[in-house]
Design an enzyme around this catalytic site. Structure first.
Site, PDB file in Angstrom:
ATOM      1  N   GLU A 120       0.824  -1.222   0.000  1.00 48.36           N
ATOM      2  CA  GLU A 120       0.000   0.000   0.000  1.00 48.36           C
ATOM      3  C   GLU A 120       0.852   1.263   0.000  1.00 48.36           C
ATOM      4  O   GLU A 120       0.541   2.231  -0.695  1.00 48.36           O
ATOM      5  CB  GLU A 120      -0.947   0.017   1.213  1.00 48.36           C
ATOM      6  CG  GLU A 120      -2.049  -1.026   1.174  1.00 48.36           C
ATOM      7  CD  GLU A 120      -3.115  -0.782   0.095  1.00 48.36           C
ATOM      8  OE1 GLU A 120      -3.100   0.282  -0.535  1.00 48.36           O
ATOM      9  OE2 GLU A 120      -3.923  -1.695  -0.130  1.00 48.36           O
ATOM     10  N   ASP A 247      -4.240  -9.820  -9.078  1.00 41.08           N
ATOM     11  CA  ASP A 247      -4.457  -8.833 -10.155  1.00 41.08           C
ATOM     12  C   ASP A 247      -3.220  -8.088 -10.682  1.00 41.08           C
ATOM     13  O   ASP A 247      -2.755  -8.309 -11.796  1.00 41.08           O
ATOM     14  CB  ASP A 247      -5.557  -7.827  -9.752  1.00 41.08           C
ATOM     15  CG  ASP A 247      -5.439  -7.265  -8.334  1.00 41.08           C
ATOM     16  OD1 ASP A 247      -4.411  -7.486  -7.694  1.00 41.08           O
ATOM     17  OD2 ASP A 247      -6.378  -6.579  -7.882  1.00 41.08           O
ATOM     18  N   GLU A 344     -18.790  -5.163  -5.209  1.00 41.71           N
ATOM     19  CA  GLU A 344     -17.413  -5.625  -5.036  1.00 41.71           C
ATOM     20  C   GLU A 344     -17.217  -7.042  -5.589  1.00 41.71           C
ATOM     21  O   GLU A 344     -16.226  -7.321  -6.245  1.00 41.71           O
ATOM     22  CB  GLU A 344     -17.051  -5.568  -3.538  1.00 41.71           C
ATOM     23  CG  GLU A 344     -15.655  -6.017  -3.176  1.00 41.71           C
ATOM     24  CD  GLU A 344     -14.532  -5.062  -3.623  1.00 41.71           C
ATOM     25  OE1 GLU A 344     -14.815  -4.055  -4.287  1.00 41.71           O
ATOM     26  OE2 GLU A 344     -13.362  -5.362  -3.316  1.00 41.71           O
ATOM     27  N   GLU A 363     -11.348   0.745 -11.193  1.00 39.49           N
ATOM     28  CA  GLU A 363     -10.860  -0.160 -12.249  1.00 39.49           C
ATOM     29  C   GLU A 363     -11.669  -0.120 -13.541  1.00 39.49           C
ATOM     30  O   GLU A 363     -11.118  -0.091 -14.642  1.00 39.49           O
ATOM     31  CB  GLU A 363     -10.767  -1.593 -11.712  1.00 39.49           C
ATOM     32  CG  GLU A 363      -9.556  -1.848 -10.810  1.00 39.49           C
ATOM     33  CD  GLU A 363      -9.701  -1.321  -9.382  1.00 39.49           C
ATOM     34  OE1 GLU A 363     -10.774  -0.770  -9.039  1.00 39.49           O
ATOM     35  OE2 GLU A 363      -8.736  -1.442  -8.604  1.00 39.49           O
TER      36      GLU A 363
HETATM   37  C1  DMJ Z   1      -5.769   0.542  -5.663  1.00 37.94           C
HETATM   38  O1  DMJ Z   1      -5.112   0.673  -4.459  1.00 37.94           O
HETATM   39  C2  DMJ Z   1      -4.872  -0.051  -6.675  1.00 37.94           C
HETATM   40  O2  DMJ Z   1      -5.440   0.132  -7.927  1.00 37.94           O
HETATM   41  C3  DMJ Z   1      -4.615  -1.513  -6.435  1.00 37.94           C
HETATM   42  O3  DMJ Z   1      -3.940  -2.148  -7.514  1.00 37.94           O
HETATM   43  C4  DMJ Z   1      -5.860  -2.290  -6.144  1.00 37.94           C
HETATM   44  N1  DMJ Z   1      -7.013  -1.503  -6.167  1.00 37.94           N
HETATM   45  C5  DMJ Z   1      -7.039  -0.263  -5.468  1.00 37.94           C
HETATM   46  C6  DMJ Z   1      -8.241   0.523  -5.930  1.00 37.94           C
HETATM   47  O4  DMJ Z   1      -9.349  -0.265  -6.130  1.00 37.94           O
END
Ligand code: DMJ
Length: 460
Positions: A120, A247, A344, A363
């Site tokens: 993060e 992802d 979600e 996204e």
């Molecule tokens: C963000 O912190 C980044 O895009 C991460 O890859 C996963 N998704 C959140 C937002 O949804």
């Protein structure tokens, strides 16, 4: 023809107001003025930023209903102004950017006795500081990014090179060896750019090793699992998919090839996407989705998708697979329209909602932006307009924007992530704004939407 008119509008002919045929079901001819839409996004961004300024100044973020601040790890790392800064620059919000910059340079310090998530803080802080440096030029942004990088390096000192989940910013003590694949494999764009801009390869080497270690542990059918032990290298959760916790591992394989010209990343991407499309892609009567499967046998585990999975059309498009990208975007957007905003998680075969929250995620908007760039097909602007209007209608509060406890009831929750400023509003804006606002092909976006210039160089 319509594309041409939209292109003219995007390139400054704002007097044109255009009627377009909306996406299949929403086939009403609505006036579409991209300049006005971009201005509305900017106004809504300012609304949210003013809420932060009024009620949460100096903290990580704003609780948009109670109008109180929060700090994600107990002490502030100024997540909102840091994450929001490059969006302000792109929107031309000079006064707001000046205030945010002053706050960051006066108060941001990573010398704090707190355990932070390596993933993060890399996405939200290191990526933002690197993009701030590239867009604004002030070397103090780069110095902050380097200080952060040095404090995160101890997390990589494991027997595999895969980092621990978190690390203490002051002592360097790592915590929690079992990490998600995305957590360990979504660091190289930022760490690599830090190496390029400082001339010190230590960051690139650490994050690249972690990525290769994950890839080397792929199954015989070429898939990775959801979580892994950084010390033993054993997979702890063998479910494979493209959703949350894996992802952006795929995203960074592709992006590190495109940003750094790293041919090993290219090979890893090409091998991985072949397996993903062979084993996980699921063409159903509801469209194209990607299933959950066992990483070793390929046996299907679940037919779930959701807001996080909607990043994949952007990655497919960036990798040159427009056919699957467009198919999947249409499938994801169909689920957005059921409740006027996306849940979600849902089961894409039954349509059942498994997690009804909406966390203000970007996204699907990011994918619309990429697809518009590649196709110049009006449908993506129309889609973006519909999504922007939904977010304003459902999530706006008198102070800022709130996530939703349920897309069905539209009950709001008293929380707002910094990625709303960094990603959600940025992708809406870029989708509607003239292309020259940020020439797409000059940059690679981090997974938190911070643009990294392909031509970025170290200044001597
Ligand atoms: C963000 O912190 C980044 O895009 C991460 O890859 C996963 N998704 C959140 C937002 O949804």
């Amino acid at each position: 023809m319509k594309s041409d008119v939209i292109k003219m509008i995007r390139h400054g002919m704002t007097r044109f107001v255009l009627s377009v045929v909306l996406l299949s079901s929403a086939a009403s001819a609505a006036p579409l003025d991209t300049r006005a839409l971009a201005d509305s996004v900017k106004n809504e961004f300012r609304h949210a930023w003013n809420g932060y300024k009024t009620y949460a100044w100096g903290h990580d973020g704003l609780r948009p209903i109670s109008k109180t601040p929060y700090d994600m790890w107990g002490e502030s790392l100024l997540l909102t102004p840091v994450d929001a800064f490059d969006t302000m620059l792109l929107m031309g919000l000079k006064d707001d950017a000046r205030e945010a910059k002053q706050l960051i340079l006066e108060r941001l310090s990573f010398d704090k006795d707190i355990d932070v998530s390596v993933f993060e803080i890399t996405l939200r802080c290191m990526g933002s500081l690197l993009s701030a440096y590239q867009l604004d030029g002030d070397p103090r942004f780069l110095a902050l990014a380097k200080d952060l990088g040095d404090r995160l390096l101890p997390a990589f000192r494991t027997s595999t090179g895969i980092p621990y989940v978190s690390v203490n910013l002051r002592t360097g003590k790592p915590k929690t060896p079992v990490t998600s694949t995305a957590g360990a494999g979504t660091l190289l764009v930022e760490f690599g750019m830090l190496s390029r801009l400082t001339g010190d390869s230590v960051y690139y080497r650490a994050a690249k090793r972690a990525l290769v270690q994950l890839y080397d542990r792929r199954s015989p059918i070429g898939l990775v699992g959801t979580s892994i032990d950084a010390e033993t290298g054993a997979w702890k959760d063998p479910r494979s998919h493209i959703g949350g916790n894996i992802d952006s591992y795929y995203e960074y394989l592709l992006k590190c090839w495109l940003l750094f010209g790293d041919t090993e990343c290219r090979t890893m991407w090409e091998e991985s996407i072949r397996s993903v499309n062979t084993v996980l892609a699921d063409s159903t009567s509801k469209g194209l989705f990607y299933r959950y499967a066992d990483m070793n046998s390929g046996a299907p585990v679940a037919t779930t998708s959701g807001a996080l999975d909607a990043f994949f059309p952007a990655v497919l498009a960036l990798g040159g697979d427009l056919r699957r990208a467009e198919q999947m975007q249409a499938s994801c957007f169909a689920f957005w329209t059921v409740h006027d905003i996306e849940p979600e998680r849902f089961d894409y075969t039954s349509g059942r909602i498994l997690n009804a929250w909406y966390y203000l995620r970007p996204e699907i908007i990011e994918s619309a932006y990429y697809l518009y760039h590649y196709t110049h097909d009006d449908r993506y602007v129309v889609m973006g307009k519909a999504m922007f209007e939904s977010v304003v209608r459902c999530c706006r509060t008198d102070a800022a924007y709130a996530q939703l406890k349920s897309v069905v009831t539209k009950e709001q929750d008293d929380y707002m992530e910094s990625f709303f400023y960094a990603e959600t509003m940025k992708y809406f804006y870029l989708l509607f704004a003239p292309e020259e606002t940020l020439p797409f092909d000059d940059v690679i976006f981090t997974t938190e939407a911070h643009p990294m210039k392909k031509a970025a160089k170290r200044r001597e």
